[in-house]
Write a protein that holds these residues in place. Structure first.
Motif, PDB file in Angstrom:
ATOM      1  N   LYS A 189      22.425 -16.836 -19.660  1.00 51.31           N
ATOM      2  CA  LYS A 189      22.983 -18.152 -19.349  1.00 51.31           C
ATOM      3  C   LYS A 189      23.920 -18.077 -18.153  1.00 51.31           C
ATOM      4  CE  LYS A 189      22.582 -19.789 -24.102  1.00 51.31           C
ATOM      5  NZ  LYS A 189      23.298 -20.161 -25.344  1.00 51.31           N
ATOM      6  N   HIS A 190      24.611 -16.944 -18.001  1.00 45.38           N
ATOM      7  CA  HIS A 190      25.513 -16.781 -16.860  1.00 45.38           C
ATOM      8  C   HIS A 190      24.746 -16.813 -15.546  1.00 45.38           C
ATOM      9  CE1 HIS A 190      28.945 -15.374 -14.553  1.00 45.38           C
ATOM     10  NE2 HIS A 190      28.229 -14.360 -14.110  1.00 45.38           N
ATOM     11  N   LEU A 191      23.499 -16.332 -15.552  1.00 45.79           N
ATOM     12  CA  LEU A 191      22.696 -16.316 -14.337  1.00 45.79           C
ATOM     13  C   LEU A 191      22.327 -17.714 -13.859  1.00 45.79           C
ATOM     14  CD1 LEU A 191      20.358 -13.265 -14.980  1.00 45.79           C
ATOM     15  CD2 LEU A 191      21.951 -13.545 -13.082  1.00 45.79           C
ATOM     16  N   SER A 192      22.477 -18.712 -14.713  1.00 42.81           N
ATOM     17  CA  SER A 192      22.210 -20.085 -14.274  1.00 42.81           C
ATOM     18  C   SER A 192      23.324 -20.606 -13.387  1.00 42.81           C
ATOM     19  CB  SER A 192      22.034 -21.003 -15.486  1.00 42.81           C
ATOM     20  OG  SER A 192      23.256 -21.152 -16.182  1.00 42.81           O
ATOM     21  N   LYS A 193      24.474 -19.901 -13.347  1.00 41.46           N
ATOM     22  CA  LYS A 193      25.621 -20.359 -12.577  1.00 41.46           C
ATOM     23  C   LYS A 193      26.081 -19.355 -11.532  1.00 41.46           C
ATOM     24  CE  LYS A 193      27.299 -22.699 -16.713  1.00 41.46           C
ATOM     25  NZ  LYS A 193      28.404 -22.830 -17.671  1.00 41.46           N
ATOM     26  N   SER A 194      25.660 -18.136 -11.646  1.00 38.67           N
ATOM     27  CA  SER A 194      26.181 -17.092 -10.759  1.00 38.67           C
ATOM     28  C   SER A 194      25.062 -16.130 -10.404  1.00 38.67           C
ATOM     29  CB  SER A 194      27.326 -16.343 -11.441  1.00 38.67           C
ATOM     30  OG  SER A 194      27.745 -15.243 -10.664  1.00 38.67           O
ATOM     31  N   ASP A 195      25.195 -15.500  -9.249  1.00 35.13           N
ATOM     32  CA  ASP A 195      24.241 -14.483  -8.830  1.00 35.13           C
ATOM     33  C   ASP A 195      24.784 -13.079  -9.024  1.00 35.13           C
ATOM     34  OD1 ASP A 195      22.030 -16.059  -7.935  1.00 35.13           O
ATOM     35  OD2 ASP A 195      23.266 -16.719  -6.269  1.00 35.13           O
ATOM     36  N   TYR A 196      25.832 -12.960  -9.818  1.00 32.84           N
ATOM     37  CA  TYR A 196      26.421 -11.651 -10.110  1.00 32.84           C
ATOM     38  C   TYR A 196      26.429 -11.426 -11.615  1.00 32.84           C
ATOM     39  CZ  TYR A 196      28.023 -10.859  -5.333  1.00 32.84           C
ATOM     40  OH  TYR A 196      28.077 -10.629  -3.988  1.00 32.84           O
ATOM     41  N   VAL A 197      26.207 -10.207 -12.025  1.00 33.89           N
ATOM     42  CA  VAL A 197      26.243  -9.868 -13.444  1.00 33.89           C
ATOM     43  C   VAL A 197      27.148  -8.658 -13.645  1.00 33.89           C
ATOM     44  CG1 VAL A 197      23.973 -10.805 -13.945  1.00 33.89           C
ATOM     45  CG2 VAL A 197      24.162  -8.433 -13.224  1.00 33.89           C
ATOM     46  N   LYS A 198      27.763  -8.611 -14.826  1.00 33.44           N
ATOM     47  CA  LYS A 198      28.641  -7.496 -15.197  1.00 33.44           C
ATOM     48  C   LYS A 198      28.375  -7.165 -16.668  1.00 33.44           C
ATOM     49  CE  LYS A 198      32.600  -9.220 -14.337  1.00 33.44           C
ATOM     50  NZ  LYS A 198      34.080  -9.260 -14.236  1.00 33.44           N
ATOM     51  N   ILE A 199      27.321  -6.414 -16.888  1.00 36.09           N
ATOM     52  CA  ILE A 199      26.923  -6.113 -18.267  1.00 36.09           C
ATOM     53  C   ILE A 199      27.958  -5.231 -18.945  1.00 36.09           C
ATOM     54  CG2 ILE A 199      25.196  -4.958 -19.683  1.00 36.09           C
ATOM     55  CD1 ILE A 199      23.071  -5.973 -17.837  1.00 36.09           C
ATOM     56  N   GLN A 200      28.368  -4.171 -18.287  1.00 41.67           N
ATOM     57  CA  GLN A 200      29.318  -3.256 -18.906  1.00 41.67           C
ATOM     58  C   GLN A 200      30.647  -3.960 -19.191  1.00 41.67           C
ATOM     59  OE1 GLN A 200      30.544   0.002 -16.427  1.00 41.67           O
ATOM     60  NE2 GLN A 200      31.480   1.158 -18.103  1.00 41.67           N
ATOM     61  N   ALA A 201      31.119  -4.769 -18.256  1.00 40.81           N
ATOM     62  CA  ALA A 201      32.403  -5.448 -18.450  1.00 40.81           C
ATOM     63  C   ALA A 201      32.332  -6.436 -19.599  1.00 40.81           C
ATOM     64  CB  ALA A 201      32.797  -6.173 -17.161  1.00 40.81           C
ATOM     65  N   HIS A 202      31.240  -7.190 -19.695  1.00 39.17           N
ATOM     66  CA  HIS A 202      31.166  -8.169 -20.771  1.00 39.17           C
ATOM     67  C   HIS A 202      30.996  -7.501 -22.128  1.00 39.17           C
ATOM     68  CE1 HIS A 202      30.840 -12.084 -22.510  1.00 39.17           C
ATOM     69  NE2 HIS A 202      29.656 -11.828 -23.019  1.00 39.17           N
ATOM     70  N   LEU A 203      30.262  -6.414 -22.169  1.00 39.62           N
ATOM     71  CA  LEU A 203      30.124  -5.696 -23.435  1.00 39.62           C
ATOM     72  C   LEU A 203      31.477  -5.123 -23.860  1.00 39.62           C
ATOM     73  CD1 LEU A 203      28.516  -4.621 -25.780  1.00 39.62           C
ATOM     74  CD2 LEU A 203      27.813  -2.681 -24.356  1.00 39.62           C
ATOM     75  N   ARG A 204      32.265  -4.646 -22.907  1.00 40.76           N
ATOM     76  CA  ARG A 204      33.603  -4.158 -23.243  1.00 40.76           C
ATOM     77  C   ARG A 204      34.429  -5.282 -23.874  1.00 40.76           C
ATOM     78  NH1 ARG A 204      34.648  -2.033 -18.843  1.00 40.76           N
ATOM     79  NH2 ARG A 204      34.688   0.186 -19.343  1.00 40.76           N
TER      80      ARG A 204
END
Length: 852
Positions: free
Chosen positions: A583-598
């Motif tokens: 869902k975040h990709l619908s608003k942004s072209d950046y992802v932070k999987i490790q940060a969000h999992l933390r």
């Protein structure tokens, strides 16, 4: 006095006492009042004035009660009363009036007097917004009357006099601060809400919220900005003085890449280039990352980390890359990293995510393993309620003794006679707080707790990612009804299975839920069970899961999304992590999987339980970015196929790239469409807007039939919505955009009704005026305005109707040709950037597209 009365007649109240010098009146009545004359009878020749005497007699009685008083004016602390008083002569004169004042809620009684017999009075020093009863009595020389009929009246309320107290301001989730405050007013008029105003210092920007609670999250703020917070209490009669406090928002992640401005020089083995900071750095830049690789061999990617200390960022930056191969074309890509990136994990541009995953995968998943072990060490320090440190009652409610609910984020059940504990935690998405609830599969002794949580949290969608038995072990107990239409009662809740539809990878059940503890109407709960995810493992391929997530998102959802597997950590955490990033990709072209999992693991321990699951989450996001959301109505397939044929990436067409993926993975193609969309297609059928800001949405209308269609659009709330067009017509195969603009307003749900019918009448307006209502068909767009950030159901990457090629996204790219001749500085500015975007043209044939 009646001179004709015979006073000496016996039997009268008047008695003449002998020897004729006294008159006795008994009993006296008001009509006896008057002047009594006593005259001595003698010969008229000898009559004198002194032979008669006049004596006045006044008969007075207590006055009657005055009328019910009337309110003629009032304010917060005073009221003016008037009354009437019907009296006779026997009641005169009235000396004064007494007013009885009763404060109803406190049983306080007070009597005040008028200074004379005036029939009006202003009563002061009353309490605001308080119910009083007023009654009046009269007083004369004979005594006082009873108090008359009372009037009950509530004084006006007044604005609170004391400002609230700010308890804390803490940076929360992305672009949000969590604020807590306290009400300081002790009057009997309750505070109904609070007006929150945030002013960005140094500008005229101002945001305003209204909350009924004493804590909330203020979102959509700028990164690394100074703000002034003001809070005022509202009791319906005005606002209190404001309390203010200055705060600074957290550093964010750059929302755009650095801007490569020019190639300064190049040799056979080096190139010097210049760049500027991102347009929106969202905080001080700590590092720049440079990725470069030969265009013909993308696997040979090199990553540089650059740090600059100079303060004049406007001058830009320069770097020289050396040790390049001669006569080779290179592609250069850049990202920037702030302190937040450095602390919580690097932000990866979606266009570079596949290369990022390759770097994690190298050397037998070395970086994957390093990241996962780092997360696991941090999680071990968190204390868990419900495990070894918990009471026995909590342990009995846990399916596994080593997995419980964190105290700070656990759901606390209200109304339970025994305990408020349930093994479940709130989990944030990338944008919204408490977007999910991660929980274990309910035990038989916690079925009642589970459905109590569903009712309390107003959830209407449950995602179950487990089978009842896996590998011979019990993983979940069936907490929903087995037989259709046969109600089942669990702890005061009546559950009825109304529908059950089986698909290749999941089962969709619809359950009605009714509480016997209150009079609220029954609710509909969607129970979707994904059956292709083994315990402690991962699905065979990613696409059924992505299709399932799109299916779940399309369900109407009110409260948090319930997600559970067996323990509520491994598969549940993986699902929540993927869905949140999706869902975040619908608003942004950046992802932070490790940060969000933390961040997620601070809310519930062991989420994404194994290294295999952690790698799988990256694989799902990689395939989502690469292929987009390919779930679309069949009538759009020709448009999509055309895009695949025409788009090019590294010499391959999009359809060739997809075919190669199909050969590597067993992809199940899926085409789901509504029956009515054979003739007229409308998408999306819902839109969400921030209520206090307003916004706009665009919707695609396609005539998929062989006949001309006329369209009329109506809205249930024209006060805040504007639409374009209102009337239109579509020829066969034609498509058109519908734009809906919402002005700022209150949170509410409205609907847009799209009426359409087949007609050859040239004017759509005239066609509807003369049409038979029975031939008009309708579709509805649900319009939701709230003060949360909207969650879009479609990823931003290649949604139906908006096609994006597989070039780099949100990453500044330069292609550089390394020549064998020293000093040559020819280069290919742009390379594959900017990326090609194909969008369906407005009022053009559905098969056509234009390049922006």
């Amino acid at each position: 006095m009646d001179l004709n009365k015979q006073w000496w007649v016996s039997g009268m109240r008047y008695e003449l006492m002998k020897p004729f010098y006294e008159l006795k009146v008994q009993p006296t009545l008001p009509e006896d009042s008057g002047n009594y004359r006593c005259r001595l009878e003698a010969d008229p020749l000898f009559a004198q004035d002194i032979m008669s005497h006049v004596t006045p007699l006044i008969v007075m009685v207590k006055p009657p009660s005055p009328s019910k008083p009337q309110i003629t004016s009032y304010s917060e602390r005073n009221v003016t009363l008037t009354w009437t008083h019907t009296i006779a002569k026997a009641h005169l004169p009235i000396l004064k009036y007494s007013i009885l004042i009763s404060q109803l809620e406190a049983d306080n009684i007070e009597v005040i007097l008028t200074r004379n017999n005036i029939s009006t009075i202003t009563i002061n020093n009353l309490k605001p917004y308080t119910r009083y009863a007023f009654s009046v009595r009269a007083e004369n020389a004979a005594g006082h009357s009873n108090f008359g009929q009372e009037i009950v009246f509530r004084t006006m309320g007044e604005a609170p006099k004391i400002a609230p107290k700010i308890v804390s301001i803490v940076n929360g989730s992305d672009r949000c601060v969590d604020v807590k405050w306290e009400n300081q007013n002790k009057s009997n008029l309750e505070v109904s809400g609070y007006r929150i105003m945030v002013h960005r210092l140094g500008s005229g920007d101002m945001r305003e919220w209204y909350f009924k609670t004493t804590s909330n999250s203020l979102c959509s703020l700028g990164y690394h900005q100074d703000y002034r917070l003001s809070i005022e209490a509202d009791n319906g009669f005005g606002y209190s003085p404001s309390v203010t406090q200055i705060f600074k928002t957290d550093i964010g992640v750059p929302t755009s890449p650095p801007q490569i401005t020019s190639i300064l020089s190049s040799t056979s083995t080096s190139v010097a280039f210049a760049w500027k900071e991102p347009k929106e750095p969202n905080g001080p830049i700590n590092y720049f990352y440079v990725y470069y690789y030969p265009i013909k061999n993308p696997s040979q990617i090199t990553k540089l980390q650059l740090k600059f200390n100079h303060e004049d960022h406007a001058k830009g930056y320069v770097h020289n890359i050396t040790k390049l191969s001669s006569n080779t074309a290179y592609k250069i890509e850049m990202t920037a990293q702030t302190e937040k990136d450095e602390k919580y994990g690097e932000s990866i541009a979606s266009g570079m995510f596949e290369k990022y995953c390759k770097s994690l995968q190298a050397n037998d998943n070395a970086l994957y393993t390093e990241q996962f072990e780092e997360l696991s060490k941090e999680s071990e320090k968190m204390e868990v309620e419900g495990t070894s440190n918990s009471c026995e009652d909590f342990q009995q409610k846990n399916r596994y003794l080593n997995i419980g609910a964190y105290e700070g984020t656990r759901i606390k059940l209200s109304g339970n006679n025994t305990s408020d504990y349930i093994n479940a935690n709130y989990i944030d998405s990338c944008e919204n707080k408490k977007a999910y609830i991660a929980t274990q599969a309910p035990l038989p002794n916690t079925f009642g707790d589970f459905w109590s949580m569903i009712w309390q949290e107003k959830c209407n969608a449950i995602v179950c990612i487990t089978k009842m038995v896996e590998k011979g072990r019990r993983k979940c107990d069936q907490y929903w009804p087995s037989d259709k239409k046969i109600p089942e009662v669990i702890n005061g809740f009546t559950l009825t299975l109304t529908s059950e539809i089986s698909n290749a990878y999941f089962v969709h059940r619809i359950i009605t839920l009714k509480s016997s503890k209150c009079m609220l109407p029954e609710r509909t709960v969607h129970h979707v069970q994904f059956t292709a995810w083994p315990d402690h493992g991962v699905p065979d391929n990613v696409f059924p899961l992505l299709s399932f997530m799109n299916y779940v998102t399309a369900l109407e959802s009110n409260g948090p999304l319930i997600v559970h597997c067996s323990a509520g950590v491994g598969r549940s955490g993986s699902y929540i992590l993927i869905d949140s990033i999706r869902k975040h990709l619908s608003k942004s072209d950046y992802v932070k999987i490790q940060a969000h999992l933390r961040h997620m693991r601070k809310q519930r321990g062991k989420l994404v339980q194994t290294l295999e699951q952690y790698i799988f989450c990256h694989e799902v996001i990689k395939q989502l970015i690469k292929n987009g959301n390919t779930r679309m109505p069949t009538k759009q397939i020709m448009n999509y196929v055309q895009y695949l044929v025409e788009s090019k990436d590294q010499g391959r067409s999009g359809i060739q790239a997809q075919y190669e993926d199909v050969c590597k993975l067993f992809i199940m193609a899926e085409a789901i469409f509504d029956e009515e969309e054979h003739e007229f297609y409308l998408s999306p059928k819902h839109a969400e807007y921030p209520a206090n800001e307003g916004g706009a949405s665009r919707h695609l209308m396609v005539n998929s039939s062989q006949d001309r269609i006329v369209i009329k659009i109506k809205c249930s709330n024209n006060a805040v919505y504007r639409i374009s067009p209102v009337y239109t017509a579509l020829e066969p195969g034609e498509a058109q955009r519908l734009q809906i603009v919402r002005d700022p307003g209150e949170s509410r749900i409205d609907k847009m009704v799209v009426q359409y019918m087949f007609s050859k009448v040239k004017s759509p307006h005239e066609a509807f005026l003369s049409a038979n209502p029975e031939i008009i068909k309708r579709m509805m767009i649900v319009l939701i305005a709230h003060n949360k950030h909207p969650q879009f159901s479609q990823p931003r990457i290649a949604p139906p109707g908006v096609m994006v090629n597989s070039g780099t996204s949100q990453s500044n790219v330069f292609g550089v040709q390394m020549n064998s001749r020293a000093g040559a500085n020819s280069y290919m500015a742009g390379g594959n950037a900017p990326k090609g975007i194909y969008r369906q043209g407005t009022k053009k044939n559905i098969k056509s597209s234009k390049r922006l």
